[in-house]
Design a protein around this motif. Structure first.
Motif, PDB file in Angstrom:
ATOM      1  N   SER A   1      41.632  15.897  18.858  1.00  0.00           N
ATOM      2  CA  SER A   1      42.249  17.069  19.473  1.00  0.00           C
ATOM      3  C   SER A   1      42.850  18.013  18.437  1.00  0.00           C
ATOM      4  O   SER A   1      43.118  19.165  18.731  1.00  0.00           O
ATOM      5  CB  SER A   1      43.367  16.610  20.420  1.00  0.00           C
ATOM      6  OG  SER A   1      44.387  15.970  19.681  1.00  0.00           O
ATOM      7  N   GLY A   2      43.081  17.496  17.235  1.00  0.00           N
ATOM      8  CA  GLY A   2      43.740  18.319  16.225  1.00  0.00           C
ATOM      9  C   GLY A   2      45.234  18.455  16.498  1.00  0.00           C
ATOM     10  O   GLY A   2      45.895  19.342  15.955  1.00  0.00           O
ATOM     11  N   LEU A   3      45.768  17.562  17.340  1.00  0.00           N
ATOM     12  CA  LEU A   3      47.201  17.651  17.661  1.00  0.00           C
ATOM     13  C   LEU A   3      48.007  16.530  17.005  1.00  0.00           C
ATOM     14  O   LEU A   3      49.228  16.627  16.870  1.00  0.00           O
ATOM     15  CB  LEU A   3      47.401  17.571  19.183  1.00  0.00           C
ATOM     16  CG  LEU A   3      46.977  18.794  19.983  1.00  0.00           C
ATOM     17  CD1 LEU A   3      47.020  18.503  21.464  1.00  0.00           C
ATOM     18  CD2 LEU A   3      47.880  19.976  19.664  1.00  0.00           C
ATOM     19  N   GLY A   4      47.319  15.448  16.613  1.00  0.00           N
ATOM     20  CA  GLY A   4      48.008  14.257  16.109  1.00  0.00           C
ATOM     21  C   GLY A   4      48.956  14.530  14.947  1.00  0.00           C
ATOM     22  O   GLY A   4      50.144  14.174  15.005  1.00  0.00           O
TER      23      GLY A   4
ATOM     24  N   LYS B   1      39.281   6.438  11.474  1.00  0.00           N
ATOM     25  CA  LYS B   1      38.255   7.368  11.977  1.00  0.00           C
ATOM     26  C   LYS B   1      37.532   8.123  10.866  1.00  0.00           C
ATOM     27  O   LYS B   1      36.346   8.383  10.951  1.00  0.00           O
ATOM     28  CB  LYS B   1      38.936   8.428  12.860  1.00  0.00           C
ATOM     29  CG  LYS B   1      39.058   8.067  14.288  1.00  0.00           C
ATOM     30  CD  LYS B   1      39.460   9.233  15.188  1.00  0.00           C
ATOM     31  CE  LYS B   1      40.325  10.322  14.661  1.00  0.00           C
ATOM     32  NZ  LYS B   1      40.979  11.154  15.666  1.00  0.00           N
ATOM     33  N   TYR B   2      38.298   8.523   9.838  1.00  0.00           N
ATOM     34  CA  TYR B   2      37.716   9.393   8.812  1.00  0.00           C
ATOM     35  C   TYR B   2      37.275   8.629   7.572  1.00  0.00           C
ATOM     36  O   TYR B   2      37.231   9.173   6.485  1.00  0.00           O
ATOM     37  CB  TYR B   2      38.693  10.528   8.460  1.00  0.00           C
ATOM     38  CG  TYR B   2      39.003  11.379   9.663  1.00  0.00           C
ATOM     39  CD1 TYR B   2      37.978  12.028  10.339  1.00  0.00           C
ATOM     40  CD2 TYR B   2      40.288  11.507  10.159  1.00  0.00           C
ATOM     41  CE1 TYR B   2      38.234  12.783  11.478  1.00  0.00           C
ATOM     42  CE2 TYR B   2      40.564  12.257  11.292  1.00  0.00           C
ATOM     43  CZ  TYR B   2      39.525  12.889  11.944  1.00  0.00           C
ATOM     44  OH  TYR B   2      39.771  13.629  13.069  1.00  0.00           O
ATOM     45  N   ILE B   3      36.960   7.338   7.762  1.00  0.00           N
ATOM     46  CA  ILE B   3      36.610   6.551   6.584  1.00  0.00           C
ATOM     47  C   ILE B   3      35.105   6.485   6.346  1.00  0.00           C
ATOM     48  O   ILE B   3      34.661   6.100   5.273  1.00  0.00           O
ATOM     49  CB  ILE B   3      37.258   5.138   6.669  1.00  0.00           C
ATOM     50  CG1 ILE B   3      37.751   4.720   5.301  1.00  0.00           C
ATOM     51  CG2 ILE B   3      36.313   4.108   7.255  1.00  0.00           C
ATOM     52  CD1 ILE B   3      38.861   3.741   5.333  1.00  0.00           C
TER      53      ILE B   3
ATOM     54  N   PHE C   1      45.828  22.010  16.663  1.00  0.00           N
ATOM     55  CA  PHE C   1      44.402  22.116  16.970  1.00  0.00           C
ATOM     56  C   PHE C   1      43.500  22.255  15.739  1.00  0.00           C
ATOM     57  O   PHE C   1      42.298  22.452  15.885  1.00  0.00           O
ATOM     58  CB  PHE C   1      44.088  23.287  17.933  1.00  0.00           C
ATOM     59  CG  PHE C   1      44.803  23.172  19.242  1.00  0.00           C
ATOM     60  CD1 PHE C   1      44.494  22.150  20.124  1.00  0.00           C
ATOM     61  CD2 PHE C   1      45.801  24.060  19.587  1.00  0.00           C
ATOM     62  CE1 PHE C   1      45.157  22.030  21.333  1.00  0.00           C
ATOM     63  CE2 PHE C   1      46.482  23.946  20.797  1.00  0.00           C
ATOM     64  CZ  PHE C   1      46.152  22.933  21.662  1.00  0.00           C
ATOM     65  N   PHE C   2      44.077  22.191  14.516  1.00  0.00           N
ATOM     66  CA  PHE C   2      43.198  22.346  13.355  1.00  0.00           C
ATOM     67  C   PHE C   2      42.417  21.058  13.089  1.00  0.00           C
ATOM     68  O   PHE C   2      42.992  19.972  13.052  1.00  0.00           O
ATOM     69  CB  PHE C   2      43.982  22.755  12.097  1.00  0.00           C
ATOM     70  CG  PHE C   2      43.060  22.938  10.926  1.00  0.00           C
ATOM     71  CD1 PHE C   2      42.317  24.101  10.789  1.00  0.00           C
ATOM     72  CD2 PHE C   2      42.874  21.913  10.003  1.00  0.00           C
ATOM     73  CE1 PHE C   2      41.414  24.256   9.746  1.00  0.00           C
ATOM     74  CE2 PHE C   2      41.976  22.065   8.958  1.00  0.00           C
ATOM     75  CZ  PHE C   2      41.255  23.225   8.831  1.00  0.00           C
ATOM     76  N   ARG C   3      41.115  21.204  12.890  1.00  0.00           N
ATOM     77  CA  ARG C   3      40.265  20.079  12.492  1.00  0.00           C
ATOM     78  C   ARG C   3      39.337  20.597  11.408  1.00  0.00           C
ATOM     79  O   ARG C   3      38.674  21.621  11.585  1.00  0.00           O
ATOM     80  CB  ARG C   3      39.413  19.570  13.663  1.00  0.00           C
ATOM     81  CG  ARG C   3      40.217  19.148  14.876  1.00  0.00           C
ATOM     82  CD  ARG C   3      39.382  18.278  15.799  1.00  0.00           C
ATOM     83  NE  ARG C   3      39.088  16.998  15.159  1.00  0.00           N
ATOM     84  CZ  ARG C   3      37.953  16.333  15.314  1.00  0.00           C
ATOM     85  NH1 ARG C   3      36.999  16.819  16.062  1.00  0.00           N
ATOM     86  NH2 ARG C   3      37.759  15.184  14.707  1.00  0.00           N
ATOM     87  N   SER C   4      39.279  19.906  10.255  1.00  0.00           N
ATOM     88  CA  SER C   4      38.444  20.450   9.183  1.00  0.00           C
ATOM     89  C   SER C   4      36.972  20.158   9.475  1.00  0.00           C
ATOM     90  O   SER C   4      36.629  19.231  10.203  1.00  0.00           O
ATOM     91  CB  SER C   4      38.872  19.899   7.826  1.00  0.00           C
ATOM     92  OG  SER C   4      38.571  18.538   7.770  1.00  0.00           O
TER      93      SER C   4
HETATM   94  P1  ADP Z   1      42.318  14.768  15.098  1.00  0.00           P
HETATM   95  O1  ADP Z   1      42.214  13.519  14.271  1.00  0.00           O
HETATM   96  O2  ADP Z   1      42.419  14.491  16.540  1.00  0.00           O
HETATM   97  O3  ADP Z   1      41.267  15.766  14.754  1.00  0.00           O
HETATM   98  P2  ADP Z   1      44.831  15.214  13.708  1.00  0.00           P
HETATM   99  O4  ADP Z   1      45.901  16.207  13.972  1.00  0.00           O
HETATM  100  O5  ADP Z   1      45.216  13.775  13.693  1.00  0.00           O
HETATM  101  O6  ADP Z   1      43.684  15.501  14.770  1.00  0.00           O
HETATM  102  O7  ADP Z   1      44.186  15.576  12.314  1.00  0.00           O
HETATM  103  C1  ADP Z   1      43.885  16.942  12.044  1.00  0.00           C
HETATM  104  C2  ADP Z   1      42.785  17.030  11.022  1.00  0.00           C
HETATM  105  O8  ADP Z   1      43.276  16.536   9.753  1.00  0.00           O
HETATM  106  C3  ADP Z   1      41.573  16.158  11.301  1.00  0.00           C
HETATM  107  O9  ADP Z   1      40.690  16.781  12.210  1.00  0.00           O
HETATM  108  C4  ADP Z   1      40.976  16.052   9.923  1.00  0.00           C
HETATM  109  O10 ADP Z   1      40.312  17.243   9.576  1.00  0.00           O
HETATM  110  C5  ADP Z   1      42.220  15.943   9.022  1.00  0.00           C
HETATM  111  N1  ADP Z   1      42.584  14.551   8.722  1.00  0.00           N
HETATM  112  C6  ADP Z   1      43.627  13.860   9.235  1.00  0.00           C
HETATM  113  N2  ADP Z   1      43.698  12.618   8.714  1.00  0.00           N
HETATM  114  C7  ADP Z   1      42.669  12.526   7.843  1.00  0.00           C
HETATM  115  C8  ADP Z   1      42.198  11.478   6.970  1.00  0.00           C
HETATM  116  N3  ADP Z   1      42.815  10.311   6.900  1.00  0.00           N
HETATM  117  N4  ADP Z   1      41.120  11.752   6.212  1.00  0.00           N
HETATM  118  C9  ADP Z   1      40.506  12.954   6.268  1.00  0.00           C
HETATM  119  N5  ADP Z   1      40.887  13.981   7.068  1.00  0.00           N
HETATM  120  C10 ADP Z   1      41.956  13.755   7.840  1.00  0.00           C
END
Ligand code: ADP
Length: 315
Positions: free
Chosen positions: A278-281, A222-224, A264-267
């Motif tokens: 969701s920021g829960l993974g 997703k974050y690539i 719930f944290f998402r950057s």
């Molecule tokens: P979600 O992906 O649903 O937002 P996660 O708990 O999986 O929730 O991740 C929390 C946050 O960590 C993401 O929103 C993102 O900001 C950061 N993050 C996680 N994995 C990566 C990654 N591989 N590259 C960049 N940021 C990441």
């Protein structure tokens, strides 16, 4: 820690407002009162003790009175902690009930939309199809969120006991890579797996570990930011297997790194790249790994990529 955060933590009144507790039940306030009282009591006992040295009854009475007051304060503190713990338990139960209740209507909704989209109950126009597709996407997003909330509430209430068995992390990872093939292709991402020869099996709950690897793989894709390479590595040492997943994606800003495992944290940069989430993974992943007595961590550089890793025990 920023100055404003430090100030917030020292500001007892705002801390008590945050917990929605009256001042006399607020742990921070009671702690401050107890501190002041202990200092005052020590000085008073010293003064009385030196003045009434010839009359030990007075000294004993003062000490008894001080002990009684300290006892009352600690009783109130214990009660306020009990209230906080009860509120936390009720919150977990509430989330669990809500997610259970939401699950079946959401599933019914998805089935109904799938049926409509299949065209079995009548032909639908192209324009209608567009809206039904939006409905289905949003429905499945809600389903994901609800299922994450359910996992968190189960974990927090410790209702779900791990079912530990011996299994191959390598096999599990290969299966998940195969499952993610179409998703990775849609992001133009290549996934490479590098494993050491003769990796032993690990001892743990396979379905929980599957959740961890799936989440990490999902995030890496997703974050690539369209197009990239993901490298997954499996290696072993004396007691455990080390799993790492490296991507060349958006990375995590330095100032956000300390919050990354929080619920719930998402950057900000991730939200820009990927609105869904969701920021829960990661919170769930870390909790699962730590329940096994093992560790999880990451290193990341904004704009360059991230490497997440965890360890699991060999039995
Ligand atoms: P979600 O992906 O649903 O937002 P996660 O708990 O999986 O929730 O991740 C929390 C946050 O960590 C993401 O929103 C993102 O900001 C950061 N993050 C996680 N994995 C990566 C990654 N591989 N590259 C960049 N940021 C990441």
């Amino acid at each position: 820690m920023k100055f404003s955060e430090t100030y917030q933590q020292l500001n007892i009144f705002s801390q008590c407002r945050k917990y929605e507790l009256p001042l006399w039940q607020c742990p921070q306030f009671l702690f401050l009162i107890m501190g002041i009282f202990i200092i005052a009591a020590t000085l008073t006992t010293y003064a009385i003790g030196t003045r009434y040295i010839a009359n030990p009854q007075i000294v004993i009475l003062v000490i008894l009175a001080i002990t009684a007051i300290l006892f009352i304060i600690s009783f109130i503190i214990t009660q306020s902690f009990e209230r906080l713990a009860e509120a936390n338990r009720m919150k977990t139960e509430f989330i669990s009930i809500i997610s259970h209740q939401l699950r079946s209507p959401l599933t019914n909704l998805r089935w109904a939309i799938d049926l409509l989209l299949s065209g079995e109950v009548g032909k639908i126009e192209e324009k209608q199809m567009e809206f039904f597709t939006i409905l289905r996407e949003n429905g499945s997003r809600m389903e994901e969120l609800v299922s994450d909330l359910l996992i968190v509430s189960r974990m927090e209430s410790e209702k779900q006991l791990p079912k530990k068995t011996l299994f191959s992390l390598e096999e599990l990872t290969k299966n998940l890579i195969a499952k993610a093939y179409a998703f990775a292709k849609s992001y133009n991402v290549e996934i490479k797996l590098m494993t050491e020869n003769n990796l032993p099996k690990i001892f743990g709950d396979a379905s929980q570990v599957e959740l961890v690897v799936e989440n990490l793989l999902d995030n890496a894709i997703k974050y690539i930011k369209k197009g990239g390479v993901i490298e997954i590595g499996l290696s072993k040492n004396d007691k455990n297997i080390h799993f790492k997943i490296k991507d060349n994606g958006v990375g995590i800003p330095r100032e956000d790194q300390k919050y990354i495992f929080q619920k719930f944290f998402r950057s900000e940069n991730a939200r820009r790249t990927q609105t869904q989430g969701s920021g829960l993974g990661l919170y769930i992943c870390k909790a699962i790994i730590e329940k096994n007595g093992e560790k999880m961590g990451f290193k990341s550089e904004e704009g360059k990529g991230s490497t997440f890793w965890f360890t699991l025990p060999i039995k």
